[in-house]
Design a protein around this motif. Structure first.
Motif, short mmCIF file in Angstrom:
data_model
loop_
_atom_site.label_atom_id
_atom_site.label_comp_id
_atom_site.label_asym_id
_atom_site.label_seq_id
_atom_site.Cartn_x
_atom_site.Cartn_y
_atom_site.Cartn_z
N GLY A 164 0.80 -1.23 0.00
CA GLY A 164 0.00 0.00 0.00
C GLY A 164 0.83 1.26 0.00
N HIS A 165 1.94 1.26 0.72
CA HIS A 165 2.78 2.45 0.80
C HIS A 165 3.46 2.78 -0.53
CE1 HIS A 165 5.57 -0.88 1.47
NE2 HIS A 165 6.54 -0.09 1.08
N GLN A 166 3.52 1.82 -1.45
CA GLN A 166 4.15 2.04 -2.76
C GLN A 166 3.12 2.38 -3.84
OE1 GLN A 166 6.14 -1.64 -3.59
NE2 GLN A 166 7.64 -1.40 -1.94
N MET A 167 1.85 2.27 -3.53
CA MET A 167 0.80 2.46 -4.53
C MET A 167 0.51 3.94 -4.77
SD MET A 167 -2.05 -0.30 -3.43
CE MET A 167 -1.98 -1.95 -4.02
N PRO A 168 0.06 4.25 -5.98
CA PRO A 168 -0.43 5.62 -6.23
C PRO A 168 -1.63 5.89 -5.31
CG PRO A 168 -0.20 4.40 -8.30
CD PRO A 168 0.01 3.42 -7.18
N PRO A 169 -1.81 7.14 -4.90
CA PRO A 169 -2.89 7.46 -3.95
C PRO A 169 -4.28 6.98 -4.39
CG PRO A 169 -1.44 9.35 -4.24
CD PRO A 169 -1.00 8.31 -5.23
N GLY A 170 -4.61 7.08 -5.66
CA GLY A 170 -5.92 6.64 -6.13
C GLY A 170 -6.12 5.15 -6.00
N SER A 171 -5.09 4.39 -6.36
CA SER A 171 -5.16 2.93 -6.25
C SER A 171 -5.24 2.50 -4.79
CB SER A 171 -3.94 2.28 -6.91
OG SER A 171 -3.92 2.56 -8.28
N ARG A 172 -4.47 3.17 -3.95
CA ARG A 172 -4.49 2.84 -2.52
C ARG A 172 -5.87 3.13 -1.93
NH1 ARG A 172 -1.11 2.21 2.10
NH2 ARG A 172 -2.15 3.06 3.93
N ALA A 173 -6.46 4.26 -2.29
CA ALA A 173 -7.78 4.61 -1.78
C ALA A 173 -8.83 3.60 -2.23
CB ALA A 173 -8.17 6.01 -2.24
N GLN A 174 -8.72 3.15 -3.49
CA GLN A 174 -9.67 2.16 -4.00
C GLN A 174 -9.51 0.83 -3.25
OE1 GLN A 174 -9.17 1.26 -8.16
NE2 GLN A 174 -11.05 0.06 -8.27
N LEU A 175 -8.28 0.44 -3.00
CA LEU A 175 -8.02 -0.80 -2.28
C LEU A 175 -8.52 -0.69 -0.83
CD1 LEU A 175 -6.84 -3.63 -2.35
CD2 LEU A 175 -4.60 -2.64 -1.83
N GLU A 176 -8.29 0.45 -0.19
CA GLU A 176 -8.79 0.66 1.17
C GLU A 176 -10.31 0.58 1.23
OE1 GLU A 176 -6.99 4.44 2.03
OE2 GLU A 176 -5.27 3.50 3.05
N GLU A 177 -10.97 1.10 0.19
CA GLU A 177 -12.43 1.03 0.12
C GLU A 177 -12.91 -0.42 -0.02
OE1 GLU A 177 -15.71 2.30 -3.14
OE2 GLU A 177 -14.33 3.90 -2.53
N GLN A 178 -12.22 -1.19 -0.86
CA GLN A 178 -12.58 -2.60 -1.03
C GLN A 178 -12.39 -3.37 0.27
OE1 GLN A 178 -9.96 -3.42 -4.39
NE2 GLN A 178 -11.76 -3.79 -5.69
N VAL A 179 -11.28 -3.14 0.95
CA VAL A 179 -11.02 -3.81 2.22
C VAL A 179 -12.09 -3.41 3.24
CG1 VAL A 179 -9.42 -3.92 4.19
CG2 VAL A 179 -8.54 -4.12 1.86
N GLY A 180 -12.42 -2.13 3.29
CA GLY A 180 -13.45 -1.65 4.22
C GLY A 180 -14.81 -2.29 3.98
N SER A 181 -15.15 -2.51 2.70
CA SER A 181 -16.45 -3.12 2.40
C SER A 181 -16.51 -4.59 2.82
CB SER A 181 -16.76 -2.98 0.91
OG SER A 181 -15.93 -3.84 0.14
N LEU A 182 -15.35 -5.22 2.97
CA LEU A 182 -15.30 -6.64 3.36
C LEU A 182 -15.10 -6.83 4.87
CD1 LEU A 182 -13.13 -7.92 0.39
CD2 LEU A 182 -15.56 -8.37 0.75
N GLU A 183 -14.87 -5.75 5.60
CA GLU A 183 -14.61 -5.87 7.04
C GLU A 183 -15.76 -6.48 7.83
OE1 GLU A 183 -13.06 -2.12 8.38
OE2 GLU A 183 -11.05 -2.66 7.73
N PRO A 184 -17.05 -6.22 7.51
CA PRO A 184 -18.12 -6.90 8.27
C PRO A 184 -18.05 -8.44 8.14
CG PRO A 184 -19.01 -5.01 7.10
CD PRO A 184 -17.59 -5.19 6.62
N ALA A 185 -17.75 -8.94 6.95
CA ALA A 185 -17.61 -10.40 6.76
C ALA A 185 -16.43 -10.93 7.55
CB ALA A 185 -17.46 -10.73 5.28
N TRP A 186 -15.33 -10.16 7.58
CA TRP A 186 -14.15 -10.57 8.34
C TRP A 186 -14.45 -10.59 9.84
CZ3 TRP A 186 -9.82 -13.03 8.04
CH2 TRP A 186 -8.84 -12.87 9.02
N ALA A 187 -15.15 -9.57 10.33
CA ALA A 187 -15.49 -9.51 11.76
C ALA A 187 -16.40 -10.68 12.15
CB ALA A 187 -16.17 -8.19 12.08
N ALA A 188 -17.37 -11.00 11.31
CA ALA A 188 -18.27 -12.13 11.59
C ALA A 188 -17.49 -13.44 11.60
CB ALA A 188 -19.39 -12.17 10.55
N TYR A 189 -16.55 -13.57 10.70
CA TYR A 189 -15.71 -14.77 10.64
C TYR A 189 -14.88 -14.91 11.92
CZ TYR A 189 -11.66 -17.60 9.30
OH TYR A 189 -10.66 -18.52 9.26
N GLN A 190 -14.30 -13.82 12.39
CA GLN A 190 -13.48 -13.85 13.60
C GLN A 190 -14.29 -14.23 14.83
OE1 GLN A 190 -10.58 -14.11 12.32
NE2 GLN A 190 -9.54 -12.49 13.43
#
Length: 129
Positions: A74-100
């Motif tokens: 993430g620290h090497q990614m262009p800001p737009g790509s990093r923001a998009q990836l952070e958004e994707q990770v954030g959208s999957l966090e509820p499934a991750w929390a339920a799994y944990q």
């Protein structure tokens, strides 16, 4: 709750009735029939194997993959790509929390004193001797 370990003696905590197809060992295409086997509570044996599993959904696997990508690169990614990836990770966090929060599924392979082997059985069916 009983702590099960390999090599430990256990007993069935409940009566079991196993039903299904009956096939001769080593006979892939042989004659089959329906049958059942009853095992009474108190039947004793030894734990041969333990398997703890928490089945993963597609969303959980995707969260792990994307989170790893974000953490490692993430620290090497262009800001737009990093923001998009952070958004994707954030959208999957509820499934991750339920799994944990989900309980581990513990299954065992037990060899009873009479020679019968019960494999992939829920661990909560057994108590320590």
């Amino acid at each position: 709750m009983t702590t099960l370990t390999e090599g430990r003696r256990v007993k069935l905590a409940v009566d079991l009735r196993l039903a299904g197809l009956v096939v001769a060992a080593g006979d892939d295409a042989g004659e089959t029939g329906a049958g059942f086997l009853a095992l009474p509570a108190g039947s004793e044996g030894v734990v041969e194997r333990l398997d703890a599993d928490r089945p993963q959904s597609h969303e959980v696997r995707e969260y792990e993959r994307l989170k790893s990508l974000l953490d490692d690169f993430g620290h090497q990614m262009p800001p737009g790509s990093r923001a998009q990836l952070e958004e994707q990770v954030g959208s999957l966090e509820p499934a991750w929390a339920a799994y944990q929060e989900r309980k581990l599924r513990l299954t065992v392979r037990v060899r009873f004193d009479n020679g019968f082997v019960l494999d992939d059985a829920p661990g909560d069916l057994f108590a320590s001797v």
